[in-house]
Design a protein around this motif. Structure first.
Motif: not given
Length: 467
Positions: A169-172, A178-183, A260-262, A294-298
Protein backbone atom coordinates in the motif's frame (compact mmCIF):
# COMPACT_ATOMS: atom_id res chain seq x y z
CA UNK A 1 9.88 -40.23 -9.36
CA UNK A 2 9.22 -36.54 -10.16
CA UNK A 3 11.35 -33.72 -8.79
CA UNK A 4 8.49 -32.65 -6.53
CA UNK A 5 8.03 -36.17 -5.14
CA UNK A 6 11.78 -36.50 -4.63
CA UNK A 7 11.88 -33.25 -2.69
CA UNK A 8 8.98 -34.41 -0.50
CA UNK A 9 10.68 -37.74 0.18
CA UNK A 10 13.94 -36.07 1.21
CA UNK A 11 12.17 -33.47 3.30
CA UNK A 12 10.66 -36.08 5.63
CA UNK A 13 9.98 -34.29 8.89
CA UNK A 14 11.25 -31.03 7.41
CA UNK A 15 8.38 -30.56 4.98
CA UNK A 16 7.34 -26.94 4.65
CA UNK A 17 3.87 -25.68 5.43
CA UNK A 18 1.87 -24.65 2.35
CA UNK A 19 0.33 -21.49 3.73
CA UNK A 20 1.02 -18.99 0.92
CA UNK A 21 -1.49 -18.29 -1.85
CA UNK A 22 -0.87 -16.98 -5.36
CA UNK A 23 -1.50 -13.49 -3.98
CA UNK A 24 1.09 -14.06 -1.24
CA UNK A 25 3.70 -15.18 -3.78
CA UNK A 26 2.95 -12.14 -5.95
CA UNK A 27 3.17 -9.84 -2.92
CA UNK A 28 6.53 -11.23 -1.85
CA UNK A 29 7.96 -10.83 -5.35
CA UNK A 30 6.47 -7.32 -5.58
CA UNK A 31 8.07 -6.40 -2.24
CA UNK A 32 11.39 -7.92 -3.29
CA UNK A 33 11.54 -5.87 -6.49
CA UNK A 34 10.02 -2.83 -4.72
CA UNK A 35 9.21 0.01 -7.13
CA UNK A 36 10.52 2.55 -4.63
CA UNK A 37 13.88 0.84 -4.16
CA UNK A 38 14.10 -0.09 -7.83
CA UNK A 39 13.70 3.52 -8.92
CA UNK A 40 15.20 5.71 -6.23
CA UNK A 41 18.34 3.59 -5.83
CA UNK A 42 19.36 4.33 -9.42
CA UNK A 43 17.56 7.58 -10.28
CA UNK A 44 20.35 10.00 -9.33
CA UNK A 45 23.01 7.86 -11.00
CA UNK A 46 20.97 7.63 -14.19
CA UNK A 47 20.33 11.37 -14.40
CA UNK A 48 23.87 12.48 -13.63
CA UNK A 49 25.76 9.81 -15.58
CA UNK A 50 23.50 9.57 -18.64
CA UNK A 51 20.81 12.23 -18.52
CA UNK A 52 17.00 12.09 -18.65
CA UNK A 53 17.34 9.70 -21.60
CA UNK A 54 18.42 6.95 -19.20
CA UNK A 55 14.65 6.33 -18.97
CA UNK A 56 14.82 4.37 -22.24
CA UNK A 57 16.76 1.71 -20.35
CA UNK A 58 13.52 0.72 -18.59
CA UNK A 59 11.48 -0.53 -21.60
CA UNK A 60 14.53 -2.20 -23.13
CA UNK A 61 15.40 -4.00 -19.89
CA UNK A 62 11.77 -4.94 -19.34
CA UNK A 63 11.62 -6.62 -22.75
CA UNK A 64 14.66 -8.74 -21.92
CA UNK A 65 13.55 -9.56 -18.38
CA UNK A 66 10.07 -10.52 -19.54
CA UNK A 67 11.69 -13.23 -21.67
CA UNK A 68 13.50 -14.44 -18.55
CA UNK A 69 10.30 -14.36 -16.48
CA UNK A 70 8.46 -16.42 -19.11
CA UNK A 71 11.33 -18.91 -19.27
CA UNK A 72 11.43 -19.22 -15.48
CA UNK A 73 7.64 -19.53 -15.36
CA UNK A 74 7.90 -22.63 -17.56
CA UNK A 75 10.64 -24.00 -15.30
CA UNK A 76 8.80 -23.44 -12.03
CA UNK A 77 5.61 -25.00 -13.39
CA UNK A 78 7.66 -28.21 -13.88
CA UNK A 79 9.88 -27.81 -10.82
CA UNK A 80 7.94 -25.96 -8.10
CA UNK A 81 10.71 -26.41 -5.53
CA UNK A 82 12.01 -24.25 -2.72
CA UNK A 83 15.19 -22.49 -3.72
CA UNK A 84 14.17 -21.68 -7.32
CA UNK A 85 17.41 -20.94 -9.18
CA UNK A 86 19.36 -23.60 -7.28
CA UNK A 87 16.76 -26.31 -7.75
CA UNK A 88 16.06 -25.61 -11.41
CA UNK A 89 19.76 -25.66 -12.27
CA UNK A 90 20.35 -28.78 -10.18
CA UNK A 91 17.58 -30.80 -11.80
CA UNK A 92 18.47 -29.69 -15.32
CA UNK A 93 22.25 -30.10 -15.33
CA UNK A 94 23.18 -31.94 -12.15
CA UNK A 95 24.14 -31.35 -8.50
CA UNK A 96 27.46 -29.56 -9.09
CA UNK A 97 26.02 -27.13 -11.62
CA UNK A 98 23.06 -26.46 -9.35
CA UNK A 99 25.29 -25.97 -6.33
CA UNK A 100 27.23 -23.17 -8.01
CA UNK A 101 23.96 -21.54 -9.07
CA UNK A 102 22.86 -21.53 -5.44
CA UNK A 103 26.30 -20.38 -4.32
CA UNK A 104 26.14 -17.33 -6.62
CA UNK A 105 22.63 -16.45 -5.48
CA UNK A 106 23.41 -16.88 -1.78
CA UNK A 107 26.22 -14.33 -2.05
CA UNK A 108 24.26 -11.85 -4.15
CA UNK A 109 21.22 -11.42 -1.91
CA UNK A 110 22.87 -10.63 1.47
CA UNK A 111 25.08 -8.03 -0.24
CA UNK A 112 21.89 -6.51 -1.65
CA UNK A 113 20.30 -6.49 1.83
CA UNK A 114 23.31 -4.64 3.23
CA UNK A 115 23.15 -2.09 0.40
CA UNK A 116 19.40 -1.56 0.75
CA UNK A 117 19.73 -1.22 4.54
CA UNK A 118 22.10 1.71 4.01
CA UNK A 119 19.65 3.41 1.64
CA UNK A 120 16.74 2.74 3.99
CA UNK A 121 18.71 4.08 6.96
CA UNK A 122 19.27 7.34 5.10
CA UNK A 123 15.56 7.83 4.47
CA UNK A 124 14.71 6.76 8.02
CA UNK A 125 17.16 9.32 9.42
CA UNK A 126 15.51 12.03 7.34
CA UNK A 127 12.07 10.97 8.52
CA UNK A 128 13.17 11.03 12.18
CA UNK A 129 14.89 14.40 11.79
CA UNK A 130 18.35 12.94 12.37
CA UNK A 131 21.58 13.68 10.55
CA UNK A 132 21.54 11.29 7.58
CA UNK A 133 25.22 12.03 6.86
CA UNK A 134 26.32 10.83 10.31
CA UNK A 135 27.94 7.40 10.22
CA UNK A 136 26.92 6.44 13.80
CA UNK A 137 23.31 7.35 13.00
CA UNK A 138 23.39 5.39 9.73
CA UNK A 139 24.94 2.35 11.41
CA UNK A 140 22.42 2.23 14.24
CA UNK A 141 19.40 2.67 11.97
CA UNK A 142 20.63 0.15 9.40
CA UNK A 143 21.25 -2.42 12.13
CA UNK A 144 17.78 -1.74 13.51
CA UNK A 145 16.28 -2.32 10.05
CA UNK A 146 18.11 -5.64 9.64
CA UNK A 147 16.99 -6.74 13.11
CA UNK A 148 13.42 -5.69 12.35
CA UNK A 149 13.13 -7.59 9.08
CA UNK A 150 14.67 -10.66 10.70
CA UNK A 151 11.97 -10.55 13.37
CA UNK A 152 9.31 -10.12 10.68
CA UNK A 153 10.55 -13.17 8.79
CA UNK A 154 10.78 -15.41 11.86
CA UNK A 155 7.62 -14.53 13.77
CA UNK A 156 5.21 -16.29 11.40
CA UNK A 157 3.76 -16.31 7.90
CA UNK A 158 0.54 -14.51 8.85
CA UNK A 159 2.50 -11.62 10.35
CA UNK A 160 4.75 -11.58 7.29
CA UNK A 161 1.73 -11.36 4.98
CA UNK A 162 0.34 -8.39 6.92
CA UNK A 163 3.67 -6.54 6.82
CA UNK A 164 4.12 -7.09 3.10
CA UNK A 165 0.50 -6.06 2.45
CA UNK A 166 0.97 -2.77 4.31
CA UNK A 167 4.25 -2.19 2.52
CA UNK A 168 2.61 -2.65 -0.87
CA UNK A 169 0.00 0.00 0.00
CA UNK A 170 2.82 2.38 0.90
CA UNK A 171 4.67 1.47 -2.31
CA UNK A 172 1.59 2.31 -4.40
CA UNK A 173 1.13 5.67 -2.64
CA UNK A 174 4.83 6.48 -2.89
CA UNK A 175 5.13 5.53 -6.56
CA UNK A 176 1.81 5.70 -8.40
CA UNK A 177 0.34 8.43 -6.20
CA UNK A 178 3.38 10.66 -6.51
CA UNK A 179 3.53 10.05 -10.27
CA UNK A 180 -0.12 11.03 -10.77
CA UNK A 181 0.31 14.21 -8.71
CA UNK A 182 3.49 15.24 -10.54
CA UNK A 183 2.13 14.58 -14.04
CA UNK A 184 -1.25 16.12 -13.29
CA UNK A 185 -0.18 19.22 -11.41
CA UNK A 186 3.54 19.86 -11.55
CA UNK A 187 4.92 19.02 -14.99
CA UNK A 188 7.77 21.43 -15.68
CA UNK A 189 9.65 19.81 -18.55
CA UNK A 190 8.50 18.71 -21.97
CA UNK A 191 8.62 15.01 -22.77
CA UNK A 192 11.28 15.79 -25.37
CA UNK A 193 13.84 15.92 -22.52
CA UNK A 194 13.89 12.12 -22.68
CA UNK A 195 16.16 12.50 -25.71
CA UNK A 196 18.85 14.24 -23.66
CA UNK A 197 21.93 12.11 -23.17
CA UNK A 198 20.99 9.27 -25.49
CA UNK A 199 19.87 10.88 -28.78
CA UNK A 200 22.44 12.43 -31.12
CA UNK A 201 21.08 15.91 -32.04
CA UNK A 202 22.85 15.77 -35.41
CA UNK A 203 21.50 12.43 -36.63
CA UNK A 204 18.44 11.92 -34.44
CA UNK A 205 19.55 8.36 -33.65
CA UNK A 206 20.42 6.69 -30.38
CA UNK A 207 24.00 6.99 -29.14
CA UNK A 208 24.93 3.42 -28.25
CA UNK A 209 27.36 3.85 -25.30
CA UNK A 210 25.06 5.99 -23.10
CA UNK A 211 22.02 3.92 -24.09
CA UNK A 212 23.78 0.71 -23.07
CA UNK A 213 24.80 2.31 -19.79
CA UNK A 214 21.16 3.25 -19.22
CA UNK A 215 20.19 -0.38 -19.82
CA UNK A 216 22.87 -1.49 -17.34
CA UNK A 217 21.55 0.95 -14.71
CA UNK A 218 17.97 -0.19 -15.29
CA UNK A 219 19.12 -3.77 -14.74
CA UNK A 220 18.84 -3.23 -10.97
CA UNK A 221 15.16 -2.30 -11.26
CA UNK A 222 13.83 -5.53 -12.75
CA UNK A 223 15.16 -8.37 -10.63
CA UNK A 224 13.34 -10.18 -7.84
CA UNK A 225 10.40 -11.68 -9.71
CA UNK A 226 12.13 -15.05 -9.38
CA UNK A 227 11.73 -14.82 -5.59
CA UNK A 228 8.18 -16.15 -5.98
CA UNK A 229 9.84 -19.43 -6.96
CA UNK A 230 12.03 -19.40 -3.87
CA UNK A 231 8.95 -20.12 -1.73
CA UNK A 232 7.32 -22.56 -4.19
CA UNK A 233 6.95 -25.37 -1.64
CA UNK A 234 5.09 -22.98 0.68
CA UNK A 235 2.53 -22.01 -1.99
CA UNK A 236 -0.77 -23.75 -2.66
CA UNK A 237 -1.01 -25.12 -6.23
CA UNK A 238 2.46 -23.76 -7.09
CA UNK A 239 2.52 -25.14 -10.65
CA UNK A 240 -0.12 -22.57 -11.58
CA UNK A 241 0.20 -19.91 -8.89
CA UNK A 242 3.94 -19.21 -8.99
CA UNK A 243 4.32 -18.64 -12.79
CA UNK A 244 1.53 -16.06 -12.62
CA UNK A 245 3.14 -14.41 -9.58
CA UNK A 246 6.46 -14.08 -11.40
CA UNK A 247 5.04 -12.59 -14.57
CA UNK A 248 2.52 -10.26 -12.95
CA UNK A 249 4.97 -8.95 -10.35
CA UNK A 250 7.48 -8.03 -13.06
CA UNK A 251 4.80 -6.39 -15.22
CA UNK A 252 3.28 -4.41 -12.35
CA UNK A 253 6.58 -3.21 -10.91
CA UNK A 254 8.10 -2.32 -14.28
CA UNK A 255 5.05 -0.29 -15.24
CA UNK A 256 5.09 1.55 -11.93
CA UNK A 257 8.83 2.24 -12.11
CA UNK A 258 8.71 3.55 -15.68
CA UNK A 259 5.65 5.70 -14.92
CA UNK A 260 7.12 7.14 -11.70
CA UNK A 261 10.49 7.84 -13.32
CA UNK A 262 8.82 9.68 -16.18
CA UNK A 263 6.71 11.73 -13.76
CA UNK A 264 9.68 12.75 -11.61
CA UNK A 265 11.87 13.62 -14.61
CA UNK A 266 9.17 15.87 -16.06
CA UNK A 267 8.64 17.55 -12.67
CA UNK A 268 12.29 18.37 -11.87
CA UNK A 269 12.48 22.19 -11.63
CA UNK A 270 16.13 22.52 -12.73
CA UNK A 271 17.37 19.62 -14.86
CA UNK A 272 20.62 21.40 -15.71
CA UNK A 273 21.57 21.61 -12.03
CA UNK A 274 20.78 17.93 -11.53
CA UNK A 275 22.84 16.91 -14.55
CA UNK A 276 25.73 19.02 -13.27
CA UNK A 277 25.65 17.14 -9.98
CA UNK A 278 24.65 20.21 -7.96
CA UNK A 279 21.58 18.48 -6.49
CA UNK A 280 22.49 15.65 -4.12
CA UNK A 281 19.02 14.07 -4.10
CA UNK A 282 16.90 15.20 -7.08
CA UNK A 283 13.88 13.16 -5.96
CA UNK A 284 13.73 14.74 -2.50
CA UNK A 285 14.50 18.19 -3.92
CA UNK A 286 11.68 17.88 -6.48
CA UNK A 287 9.17 16.65 -3.89
CA UNK A 288 10.04 19.48 -1.49
CA UNK A 289 9.93 22.07 -4.28
CA UNK A 290 6.38 21.12 -5.29
CA UNK A 291 4.84 19.66 -2.13
CA UNK A 292 6.76 21.47 0.60
CA UNK A 293 8.38 20.05 3.78
CA UNK A 294 5.18 18.31 4.92
CA UNK A 295 4.80 16.53 1.59
CA UNK A 296 8.46 15.50 1.67
CA UNK A 297 8.08 14.15 5.21
CA UNK A 298 5.07 12.05 4.20
CA UNK A 299 6.77 10.72 1.07
CA UNK A 300 9.91 9.91 3.06
CA UNK A 301 7.79 7.68 5.29
CA UNK A 302 6.55 5.73 2.25
CA UNK A 303 10.14 5.42 1.02
CA UNK A 304 11.22 3.93 4.36
CA UNK A 305 8.39 1.40 4.18
CA UNK A 306 9.37 0.53 0.61
CA UNK A 307 12.96 -0.17 1.63
CA UNK A 308 11.75 -2.31 4.54
CA UNK A 309 9.53 -4.31 2.18
CA UNK A 310 12.43 -4.90 -0.17
CA UNK A 311 14.66 -6.09 2.68
CA UNK A 312 11.94 -8.46 3.95
CA UNK A 313 11.59 -9.98 0.48
CA UNK A 314 15.33 -10.28 -0.03
CA UNK A 315 15.87 -12.02 3.30
CA UNK A 316 12.91 -14.37 2.84
CA UNK A 317 14.24 -15.37 -0.56
CA UNK A 318 17.86 -16.00 0.42
CA UNK A 319 16.83 -17.90 3.54
CA UNK A 320 14.82 -20.32 1.37
CA UNK A 321 17.76 -20.85 -0.95
CA UNK A 322 20.02 -21.55 2.05
CA UNK A 323 17.41 -23.97 3.41
CA UNK A 324 17.07 -25.72 0.04
CA UNK A 325 20.82 -26.30 -0.23
CA UNK A 326 20.98 -27.44 3.39
CA UNK A 327 18.16 -29.94 2.84
CA UNK A 328 20.29 -31.59 0.18
CA UNK A 329 23.36 -31.57 2.45
CA UNK A 330 25.00 -29.00 0.17
CA UNK A 331 26.16 -26.57 2.86
CA UNK A 332 28.28 -26.73 6.01
CA UNK A 333 26.11 -27.22 9.12
CA UNK A 334 23.41 -28.56 6.81
CA UNK A 335 21.32 -30.27 9.51
CA UNK A 336 21.09 -27.08 11.54
CA UNK A 337 20.27 -24.88 8.56
CA UNK A 338 17.65 -27.33 7.26
CA UNK A 339 15.74 -27.40 10.55
CA UNK A 340 12.22 -25.98 10.60
CA UNK A 341 10.84 -24.33 13.72
CA UNK A 342 7.47 -23.58 15.30
CA UNK A 343 3.93 -24.29 14.19
CA UNK A 344 4.55 -22.45 10.93
CA UNK A 345 7.57 -24.72 10.22
CA UNK A 346 9.74 -21.76 9.22
CA UNK A 347 13.46 -22.10 8.35
CA UNK A 348 14.42 -19.89 11.29
CA UNK A 349 18.06 -20.99 11.37
CA UNK A 350 18.42 -20.22 7.66
CA UNK A 351 16.80 -16.81 8.21
CA UNK A 352 19.25 -16.08 11.04
CA UNK A 353 22.15 -17.20 8.84
CA UNK A 354 20.99 -14.79 6.14
CA UNK A 355 20.82 -12.01 8.75
CA UNK A 356 24.37 -12.74 9.93
CA UNK A 357 25.66 -12.69 6.34
CA UNK A 358 23.98 -9.31 5.79
CA UNK A 359 25.58 -7.94 8.95
CA UNK A 360 29.01 -9.11 7.79
CA UNK A 361 28.60 -7.34 4.47
CA UNK A 362 27.22 -4.28 6.24
CA UNK A 363 30.38 -4.20 8.36
CA UNK A 364 32.33 -4.01 5.10
CA UNK A 365 30.26 -1.04 3.94
CA UNK A 366 32.83 1.39 5.25
CA UNK A 367 35.73 -0.14 3.30
CA UNK A 368 36.83 -0.10 -0.34
CA UNK A 369 36.04 -3.81 -0.50
CA UNK A 370 32.36 -3.00 -0.12
CA UNK A 371 32.36 -0.88 -3.29
CA UNK A 372 33.60 -3.92 -5.20
CA UNK A 373 30.88 -6.09 -3.67
CA UNK A 374 28.23 -3.46 -4.41
CA UNK A 375 29.32 -3.29 -8.04
CA UNK A 376 28.97 -7.06 -8.15
CA UNK A 377 25.43 -7.07 -6.76
CA UNK A 378 23.46 -6.21 -9.90
CA UNK A 379 25.66 -8.41 -12.05
CA UNK A 380 25.30 -11.14 -9.43
CA UNK A 381 21.57 -11.36 -10.07
CA UNK A 382 22.08 -11.78 -13.80
CA UNK A 383 24.89 -14.30 -13.31
CA UNK A 384 22.60 -16.28 -11.01
CA UNK A 385 19.80 -16.11 -13.58
CA UNK A 386 22.19 -17.36 -16.24
CA UNK A 387 22.62 -20.76 -14.58
CA UNK A 388 19.03 -21.99 -15.04
CA UNK A 389 18.55 -20.01 -18.26
CA UNK A 390 21.52 -21.67 -19.96
CA UNK A 391 20.50 -25.06 -18.61
CA UNK A 392 16.95 -24.60 -19.92
CA UNK A 393 18.23 -23.51 -23.34
CA UNK A 394 20.59 -26.51 -23.51
CA UNK A 395 17.77 -28.86 -22.55
CA UNK A 396 15.46 -27.33 -25.15
CA UNK A 397 18.05 -27.71 -27.92
CA UNK A 398 19.10 -31.25 -27.01
CA UNK A 399 15.88 -32.80 -25.71
CA UNK A 400 13.05 -30.76 -27.18
CA UNK A 401 9.87 -29.65 -25.43
CA UNK A 402 9.14 -30.80 -21.88
CA UNK A 403 5.52 -30.92 -20.66
CA UNK A 404 4.58 -28.27 -18.10
CA UNK A 405 1.46 -26.63 -16.68
CA UNK A 406 2.59 -23.29 -18.06
CA UNK A 407 4.02 -23.22 -21.58
CA UNK A 408 4.09 -20.99 -24.64
CA UNK A 409 3.51 -23.67 -27.23
CA UNK A 410 5.60 -23.24 -30.37
CA UNK A 411 7.18 -20.10 -28.90
CA UNK A 412 8.63 -21.92 -25.87
CA UNK A 413 11.96 -22.71 -27.50
CA UNK A 414 12.41 -19.23 -28.97
CA UNK A 415 11.68 -17.57 -25.63
CA UNK A 416 13.94 -19.92 -23.66
CA UNK A 417 16.93 -19.50 -25.96
CA UNK A 418 16.47 -15.75 -26.44
CA UNK A 419 16.21 -15.28 -22.67
CA UNK A 420 19.62 -16.94 -22.23
CA UNK A 421 21.12 -14.73 -24.96
CA UNK A 422 19.67 -11.62 -23.30
CA UNK A 423 21.17 -12.58 -19.93
CA UNK A 424 24.60 -13.12 -21.47
CA UNK A 425 24.38 -9.68 -23.08
CA UNK A 426 23.13 -7.91 -19.94
CA UNK A 427 25.70 -9.58 -17.69
CA UNK A 428 28.49 -8.40 -20.00
CA UNK A 429 26.88 -4.96 -20.28
CA UNK A 430 26.67 -4.48 -16.50
CA UNK A 431 30.16 -5.87 -15.90
CA UNK A 432 31.85 -3.84 -18.64
CA UNK A 433 34.67 -1.57 -17.30
CA UNK A 434 33.42 1.88 -18.39
CA UNK A 435 35.38 4.24 -16.17
CA UNK A 436 39.10 4.48 -16.83
CA UNK A 437 39.49 6.96 -13.96
CA UNK A 438 38.58 4.30 -11.38
CA UNK A 439 41.20 1.98 -9.83
CA UNK A 440 41.54 -1.22 -11.85
CA UNK A 441 40.05 -3.38 -9.10
CA UNK A 442 36.87 -1.27 -9.08
CA UNK A 443 36.65 -1.14 -12.87
CA UNK A 444 36.96 -4.92 -13.05
CA UNK A 445 35.11 -5.53 -9.77
CA UNK A 446 32.58 -7.99 -11.18
CA UNK A 447 35.18 -10.25 -12.78
CA UNK A 448 37.38 -10.02 -9.70
CA UNK A 449 34.61 -10.85 -7.20
CA UNK A 450 33.29 -13.66 -9.42
CA UNK A 451 36.78 -15.17 -9.58
CA UNK A 452 37.22 -14.98 -5.80
CA UNK A 453 33.79 -16.49 -5.16
CA UNK A 454 34.42 -19.24 -7.70
CA UNK A 455 37.68 -20.24 -6.02
CA UNK A 456 36.04 -20.09 -2.59
CA UNK A 457 33.16 -22.14 -3.94
CA UNK A 458 35.44 -24.89 -5.22
CA UNK A 459 37.14 -25.02 -1.80
CA UNK A 460 33.85 -25.25 0.12
CA UNK A 461 32.45 -27.78 -2.34
CA UNK A 462 35.54 -29.97 -1.93
CA UNK A 463 34.92 -30.32 1.81
CA UNK A 464 31.24 -31.22 1.48
CA UNK A 465 30.20 -34.88 1.53
CA UNK A 466 30.35 -36.44 -1.91
CA UNK A 467 26.89 -37.12 -3.33
Amino acid sequence: MSAVEEAGRKAGQTELLRDFTATSAFSLAFAFISPIVALYSIFTVGLTMVGPGFWWGFPITLAGQMLVALSFAMLVSRLPLEGSIYQWSRHLLGPTYGWFAGWAYIWTLPIAIAAVSLGGAGFLAQFLGLDSTSKPVTIMLALALIAGITLANTIGRKFLKVIIGLCIVAEIIGSIGLGIVFLGLYQVNDISVLSEGVIDPATGGFMLPPLLFGVAIAGWAFVGFESAGSIAEEVKDPQRAVPKAMIYSLLFVSTIVAFSALAVILAIPDLAAVRAGSVADPVAATIEHHLGPVGLHFMTATFVIGFIACMVGLQASVSRVIWALAREGDLPFAKTLAKLSGEDRLPVNAILAAAVMSLVFFALSFTNIYMMLLTFTTAGFYISFLFPALAAAYERITQGVKPSSFNLGKWSGVVTITAAVWLIFQTANISWPRFAELPWYENWAVLLVVSILAVLGFIVRAFLPKR
